[in-house]
Write an enzyme that holds these catalytic residues in place. Structure first.
Site, PDB file in Angstrom:
ATOM      1  CG  ASP A 182       4.259   7.608 -37.081  1.00 11.24           C
ATOM      2  OD1 ASP A 182       5.006   7.299 -36.759  1.00 11.24           O
ATOM      3  OD2 ASP A 182       3.218   6.517 -37.507  1.00 11.24           O
ATOM      4  CG  HIS A 183       8.011   9.734 -32.697  1.00 13.85           C
ATOM      5  ND1 HIS A 183       6.926   9.208 -31.841  1.00 13.85           N
ATOM      6  CD2 HIS A 183       8.630   8.841 -32.374  1.00 13.85           C
ATOM      7  CE1 HIS A 183       7.238   8.038 -31.569  1.00 13.85           C
ATOM      8  NE2 HIS A 183       8.503   7.899 -31.695  1.00 13.85           N
ATOM      9  CG  HIS A 245       5.530   4.249 -34.760  1.00 12.72           C
ATOM     10  ND1 HIS A 245       5.374   5.543 -34.934  1.00 12.72           N
ATOM     11  CD2 HIS A 245       5.617   4.110 -33.413  1.00 12.72           C
ATOM     12  CE1 HIS A 245       4.930   6.162 -33.753  1.00 12.72           C
ATOM     13  NE2 HIS A 245       5.080   5.129 -32.913  1.00 12.72           N
TER      14      HIS A 245
HETATM   15  N1  LIG Z   1       5.652  11.053 -23.344  1.00 11.44           N
HETATM   16  C1  LIG Z   1       6.040  10.860 -24.472  1.00 11.44           C
HETATM   17  O1  LIG Z   1       7.364  10.634 -24.767  1.00 11.44           O
HETATM   18  C2  LIG Z   1       5.264  10.741 -25.547  1.00 11.44           C
HETATM   19  C3  LIG Z   1       5.598  10.025 -26.885  1.00 11.44           C
HETATM   20  C4  LIG Z   1       4.828  10.088 -27.878  1.00 11.44           C
HETATM   21  C5  LIG Z   1       3.524  10.314 -27.758  1.00 11.44           C
HETATM   22  N2  LIG Z   1       2.980  10.806 -26.366  1.00 11.44           N
HETATM   23  C6  LIG Z   1       1.700  11.301 -26.390  1.00 11.44           C
HETATM   24  O2  LIG Z   1       1.403  12.555 -26.094  1.00 11.44           O
HETATM   25  C7  LIG Z   1       0.290  12.727 -25.267  1.00 11.44           C
HETATM   26  C8  LIG Z   1       0.783  13.386 -23.917  1.00 11.44           C
HETATM   27  O3  LIG Z   1       1.749  12.419 -23.272  1.00 11.44           O
HETATM   28  P1  LIG Z   1       2.639  12.808 -21.876  1.00 11.44           P
HETATM   29  O4  LIG Z   1       3.502  11.573 -21.643  1.00 11.44           O
HETATM   30  O5  LIG Z   1       3.363  14.143 -22.156  1.00 11.44           O
HETATM   31  O6  LIG Z   1       1.480  12.814 -20.731  1.00 11.44           O
HETATM   32  P2  LIG Z   1       1.595  13.562 -19.273  1.00 11.44           P
HETATM   33  O7  LIG Z   1       2.783  13.617 -18.939  1.00 11.44           O
HETATM   34  O8  LIG Z   1       0.348  12.887 -18.355  1.00 11.44           O
HETATM   35  O9  LIG Z   1       1.106  14.954 -19.633  1.00 11.44           O
HETATM   36  C9  LIG Z   1      -0.381  15.296 -19.813  1.00 11.44           C
HETATM   37  C10 LIG Z   1      -0.462  16.801 -19.628  1.00 11.44           C
HETATM   38  O10 LIG Z   1      -1.884  17.067 -19.516  1.00 11.44           O
HETATM   39  C11 LIG Z   1      -2.293  18.296 -18.714  1.00 11.44           C
HETATM   40  N3  LIG Z   1      -3.763  17.655 -18.265  1.00 11.44           N
HETATM   41  C12 LIG Z   1      -4.172  16.727 -18.107  1.00 11.44           C
HETATM   42  N4  LIG Z   1      -5.561  16.815 -17.696  1.00 11.44           N
HETATM   43  C13 LIG Z   1      -5.808  18.321 -17.462  1.00 11.44           C
HETATM   44  C14 LIG Z   1      -6.871  19.162 -17.486  1.00 11.44           C
HETATM   45  N5  LIG Z   1      -8.042  19.046 -17.072  1.00 11.44           N
HETATM   46  N6  LIG Z   1      -6.791  20.553 -17.742  1.00 11.44           N
HETATM   47  C15 LIG Z   1      -5.520  20.995 -18.048  1.00 11.44           C
HETATM   48  N7  LIG Z   1      -4.492  20.351 -18.313  1.00 11.44           N
HETATM   49  C16 LIG Z   1      -4.608  18.774 -17.994  1.00 11.44           C
HETATM   50  C17 LIG Z   1      -1.472  17.351 -17.691  1.00 11.44           C
HETATM   51  O11 LIG Z   1      -1.370  18.627 -16.623  1.00 11.44           O
HETATM   52  P3  LIG Z   1      -0.759  18.283 -15.276  1.00 11.44           P
HETATM   53  O12 LIG Z   1       0.618  18.361 -15.282  1.00 11.44           O
HETATM   54  O13 LIG Z   1      -1.335  19.282 -14.288  1.00 11.44           O
HETATM   55  O14 LIG Z   1      -1.345  16.859 -14.786  1.00 11.44           O
HETATM   56  C18 LIG Z   1       0.019  17.268 -18.464  1.00 11.44           C
HETATM   57  O15 LIG Z   1       0.376  18.500 -18.856  1.00 11.44           O
HETATM   58  C19 LIG Z   1      -0.472  11.687 -25.196  1.00 11.44           C
HETATM   59  O16 LIG Z   1      -1.337  11.577 -26.108  1.00 11.44           O
HETATM   60  C20 LIG Z   1       0.799  10.756 -25.451  1.00 11.44           C
HETATM   61  O17 LIG Z   1       0.196   9.529 -25.918  1.00 11.44           O
HETATM   62  C21 LIG Z   1       3.777  11.029 -25.405  1.00 11.44           C
END
Ligand SMILES: NC(=O)c1ccc[n+]([C@@H]2O[C@H](COP(=O)([O-])OP(=O)(O)OC[C@H]3O[C@@H](n4cnc5c(N)ncnc54)[C@H](OP(=O)(O)O)[C@@H]3O)[C@@H](O)[C@H]2O)c1
Length: 490
Positions: A182-183, A245
């Site tokens: 939980d950041h 949060h």
């Molecule tokens: N972004 C934020 O600031 C943030 C903040 C808090 C929490 N989160 C949480 O963190 C998690 C990731 O979020 P994100 O925003 O980073 O998502 P994202 O940008 O959509 O990244 C998802 C990652 O998963 C990879 N992926 C998806 N399907 C795959 C598969 N079948 N095989 C291998 N790799 C696969 C994607 O690869 P590709 O690049 O090839 O699509 C990408 O590297 C989520 O649970 C989100 O709720 C994110």
């Protein structure tokens, strides 16, 4: 600190680029990475380790809280060269065997002794799948080495799905090796709440229903949902912000002093707060942003956002009044408010103290109350409002504020939450991560509200973008003779 390899599933994703890479660079700069250390970014694209290192550099330049002032040659030798890329599609379970071999080769190169942090920076539907594949390929062994898993939010969508996910993870990892992020707990001010309460003699004696009138916890955002329509339609404000949060901030404010500062003692007290929560159906308000004009710009309604149903009833705003049924907090309302497209972006905990009716200066009903604010973001700090005499002749009383900003501490540049969290996982300290029973009780609490909303035929109140939410949220306060405070001004 033990040596280890950090394996980032979702190594090409947004979270990795925006948060994890810059956090790792800052840890390196502060000398907080172990001597034996390597990073493996796992992704399904065709990339080379060289390309990943370029992305690491780009993301540091774009997102790091401080510019990269290191000697570039040294940075390359001792930091960037430790980053590797491994191509793997999660659906291809045979790829894990090769990943295992690859990690074992790196163990030789970096002396990482089989220790792993598996960071799942991926969509929640992959959490169980990856964990099971790690198990099936004997990648979690714990014989003399350790393997930990870091799970991003959301941890389930409700109690039932969280139970299933937890059972899946527990097939592979012991509870002590599951780090549920939980950041908000990584934020400096969230960590300061316990210190403020328990390292100062003057707060604790008045931290109860005898002196506190009520508490407000606000996490307000100006942005809409942007490109996250698909996620938000399954989630909404209550699950996205309150279940995690806001519940965490609430527990830190309300918990009893722990028997010591150990991880489990602190978590035990937080769980007691969650078990004591109560809320009434008439004390929860939801809302959804409609169109609005902010800074001369017309903003679209939630229902017009990409990947959102035109008749969606999903809430983008939630306000609630909750009570903690114990001796300390009986009859002290805790008002929680969170929403998107509100006028200000900030997160604050505000504690309003009671007046002493009819005594001396308190006979004047217009006397300002004492207010303590803990600003979690931005400009983290603590502000105390109290009354003093206006200097000069006469007896006019004026409110003044005593302010403390974190950045006033010499040379202090608040570390990003992910720096602290990554460092703690590597050290094996899970105090700032949520234990399973914390997740369980917060889902129990949130699920009952979800049930009320989903069995209601009432249309969701719409508020104009750029306003403080639906009028029902103001009524929640007004009916109690109170009001919401906006962001505290020093
Ligand atoms: N972004 C934020 O600031 C943030 C903040 C808090 C929490 N989160 C949480 O963190 C998690 C990731 O979020 P994100 O925003 O980073 O998502 P994202 O940008 O959509 O990244 C998802 C990652 O998963 C990879 N992926 C998806 N399907 C795959 C598969 N079948 N095989 C291998 N790799 C696969 C994607 O690869 P590709 O690049 O090839 O699509 C990408 O590297 C989520 O649970 C989100 O709720 C994110």
């Amino acid at each position: 600190m033990d040596p280890c390899i950090l394996v980032i599933f979702g190594g090409t994703g947004d979270l990795t680029r925006r948060k994890l890479y810059p956090a790792l660079c800052n840890l390196y700069r502060e000398g907080l990475l172990p001597e034996g250390f390597a990073v493996v970014s796992v992704g399904r694209r065709d990339l080379s380790s060289e390309q990943v290192r370029e992305t690491v550099m780009d993301s540091i330049n774009e997102f790091s809280r401080q510019p990269c002032s290191c000697n570039l040659e040294e940075l390359e030798q001792s930091f960037l060269n430790r980053f590797h890329y491994y191509k793997l599609d999660f659906a291809d379970s045979t790829g894990y065997g090769h990943l295992k071999d690859f990690l074992e080769e790196l163990d030789q190169e970096y002396n990482t002794a089989g220790n792993r942090v598996f960071f799942l920076a991926v969509a929640p539907e992959y959490f169980s799948e990856i964990s099971n594949d790690l198990h099936n390929h004997n990648m979690v062994i714990n014989n003399g080495s350790w393997q930990r898993v870091v799970i991003e939010k959301p941890f389930g969508q409700d109690l039932d799905s969280a139970l299933v996910l937890n059972a899946e993870l527990r097939k592979t990892f012991g509870e002590q090796n599951i780090y549920r992020i939980d950041h908000y707990l990584g934020k400096e001010m969230a960590q300061s709440i316990m210190v403020m309460r328990f390292a100062n003699a003057f707060f604790e004696p008045i931290w109860n229903n005898k002196y506190i009138d009520h508490v407000q916890i606000s996490i307000c955002e100006t942005d809409g949902i942007g490109t996250r329509g698909g996620y938000y339609e399954q989630s909404g404000a209550l699950r996205d912000m309150v279940q995690n949060h806001m519940m965490q901030l609430l527990t830190l404010v309300a918990m009893e002093p722990p028997v010591d500062l150990s991880t489990e003692a602190i978590r035990d007290e937080k769980v007691k707060v969650l078990r004591s929560l109560s809320v009434k159906r008439e004390d929860v308000v939801r809302g959804q942003y409609g169109e609005g004009i902010v800074d001369g710009q017309r903003l679209k309604a939630y229902r017009d956002e990409d990947k959102v149903a035109p008749d969606s009833n999903m809430e983008t705003f939630a306000a609630l009044k909750v009570f903690i049924e114990n001796f300390r907090w009986a009859q002290v309302p805790f008002y929680l408010r969170t929403g998107k497209r509100l006028p200000h972006k900030y997160a604050e905990i505000l504690i309003k103290f009671k007046k002493i009716p009819g005594v001396l200066y308190f006979k004047d009903s217009s006397l300002n109350p004492n207010i303590l604010t803990i600003r979690v973001q931005p400009d983290e700090g603590i502000f105390l409002k109290f009354n003093t005499k206006n200097p000069g002749p006469g007896q006019t009383i004026i409110p003044v504020s005593m302010d403390f900003y974190q950045h006033e501490i010499d040379g202090f540049n608040s570390p990003e939450a992910y720096e602290r969290l990554l460092h703690d996982v590597m050290r094996g300290d899970s105090t700032l991560f949520t234990r399973w029973d914390e997740v369980e009780y917060s889902w129990r609490f949130v699920d009952q509200i979800e049930r009320w909303w989903h069995t209601s035929n009432e249309p969701i109140p719409i508020y104009a973008s750029g306003t403080w939410g639906p009028k029902e949220a103001d009524l929640l306060m007004k009916n109690d003779g109170r009001e919401w405070f906006g962001p505290t001004k020093s």
